[in-house]
Scaffold this active site. Structure first.
Site, PDB file in Angstrom:
ATOM      1  N   ASN A   1     -42.986  -8.934 -35.238  1.00  0.00           N
ATOM      2  CA  ASN A   1     -43.226  -8.687 -36.672  1.00  0.00           C
ATOM      3  C   ASN A   1     -42.550  -9.754 -37.524  1.00  0.00           C
ATOM      4  OD1 ASN A   1     -44.772  -6.135 -37.505  1.00  0.00           O
ATOM      5  ND2 ASN A   1     -43.588  -5.471 -35.724  1.00  0.00           N
TER       6      ASN A   1
ATOM      7  N   HIS B   1     -43.267   1.297 -39.121  1.00  0.00           N
ATOM      8  CA  HIS B   1     -43.332   2.341 -38.096  1.00  0.00           C
ATOM      9  C   HIS B   1     -44.740   2.321 -37.484  1.00  0.00           C
ATOM     10  CE1 HIS B   1     -42.210   5.992 -36.033  1.00  0.00           C
ATOM     11  NE2 HIS B   1     -43.390   6.479 -36.345  1.00  0.00           N
TER      12      HIS B   1
HETATM   13  C1  GRF Z   1     -42.871  -2.412 -33.666  1.00  0.00           C
HETATM   14  O1  GRF Z   1     -43.850  -1.682 -33.013  1.00  0.00           O
HETATM   15  C2  GRF Z   1     -42.370  -1.668 -34.883  1.00  0.00           C
HETATM   16  O2  GRF Z   1     -43.316  -0.846 -35.467  1.00  0.00           O
HETATM   17  C3  GRF Z   1     -41.258  -0.833 -34.322  1.00  0.00           C
HETATM   18  O3  GRF Z   1     -40.668  -1.628 -33.336  1.00  0.00           O
HETATM   19  C4  GRF Z   1     -41.610  -2.579 -32.829  1.00  0.00           C
HETATM   20  C5  GRF Z   1     -40.982  -3.914 -32.973  1.00  0.00           C
HETATM   21  O4  GRF Z   1     -41.738  -4.944 -32.409  1.00  0.00           O
HETATM   22  N1  GRF Z   1     -40.376  -0.379 -35.368  1.00  0.00           N
HETATM   23  P1  GRF Z   1     -41.331  -6.455 -32.660  1.00  0.00           P
HETATM   24  O5  GRF Z   1     -39.867  -6.615 -32.236  1.00  0.00           O
HETATM   25  O6  GRF Z   1     -41.506  -6.754 -34.106  1.00  0.00           O
HETATM   26  O7  GRF Z   1     -42.236  -7.253 -31.779  1.00  0.00           O
END
Ligand code: GRF
Length: 215
Positions: free
Chosen positions: A20, A115
């Site tokens: 992300n 989330h």
């Molecule tokens: C994502 O699925 C987010 O929704 C959750 O944790 C995961 C993190 O993934 N809170 P990344 O580390 O951003 O790849």
């Protein structure tokens, strides 16, 4: 009309791979998002997000509650990093810990979490990662999705800023569903940040309001 605002300054918290965060950084690089990630804080030394930050020359901090004798010491350290970098907005980009209430109070209305489900369903303590998607499938939902929401002092209860759906398919596994949801997480986190960067988020009668682009 072009947006003459200063880039919004973001401190990102992460625990893991950091996809992300990477999606946000790509949108900044390509000019889609008028923002700057000024610091990345991770509770795990091996977090991919930390390595990514270091490679990109972004201030990177490994800060864990375990490093401190008291909650106060931990909170003060987090606050001092955020203040040093003049943070406007905090984004929890896969941060698997609860943000201390003292920090939520200081940055009230300025902390976003993502989330991987449509809140208020399938959220709360213990509902993270694979558990979320398994719960959605076990319930037999026909859609799932992702939510970017403001953080309050509880788990996953603050008001949604952006939500988007994905279909649940007959032969889904938690992993297949997680991958489909992750694709839209990468879109909507930046969409939500953009609303803040454009100064379009406010509170009316205690409810979050988003104003149109040409206010
Ligand atoms: C994502 O699925 C987010 O929704 C959750 O944790 C995961 C993190 O993934 N809170 P990344 O580390 O951003 O790849």
């Amino acid at each position: 009309m072009s947006d003459k605002r200063e880039p919004i300054k973001i401190t990102a918290f992460a625990s893991g791979r950091g996809s992300n965060l990477e999606a946000i950084l790509k949108n900044i690089d390509s000019g889609k998002l008028n923002a700057r990630v000024v610091a990345v804080i991770a509770n795990k030394s091996k977090a991919g997000a930390l390595e990514n930050a270091r490679n990109r020359g972004i201030a990177a901090y490994h800060i864990s509650r375990l490093h401190f004798e008291s909650d106060k010491g931990f909170e003060n350290k987090l606050l001092s990093v955020m203040e040093e970098h003049e943070t406007d907005l905090v984004v929890l980009a896969g941060y698997m810990k609860k943000i201390p209430a003292a920090i939520v109070r200081v940055y009230k209305g300025k902390i976003l979490n993502i989330h991987p489900a449509l809140l208020p369903s399938f959220g709360g303590h213990g509902l993270y990662g694979r558990f979320v998607h398994k719960a959605v499938l076990d319930y037999g939902c026909k859609v799932s999705g992702a939510t970017v929401h403001l953080v309050d002092e509880e788990y996953d209860t603050g008001p949604p800023v952006v939500q988007k759906c994905v279909p649940v398919k007959e032969d889904d596994t938690p992993e297949l569903l997680a991958a489909r949801v992750l694709t839209i997480e990468h879109e909507i986190f930046s969409e939500a940040i953009k609303l803040f960067a454009q100064g379009r988020v406010s509170f009316k009668d205690g409810k979050l309001a988003i104003s149109p682009v040409d206010k």
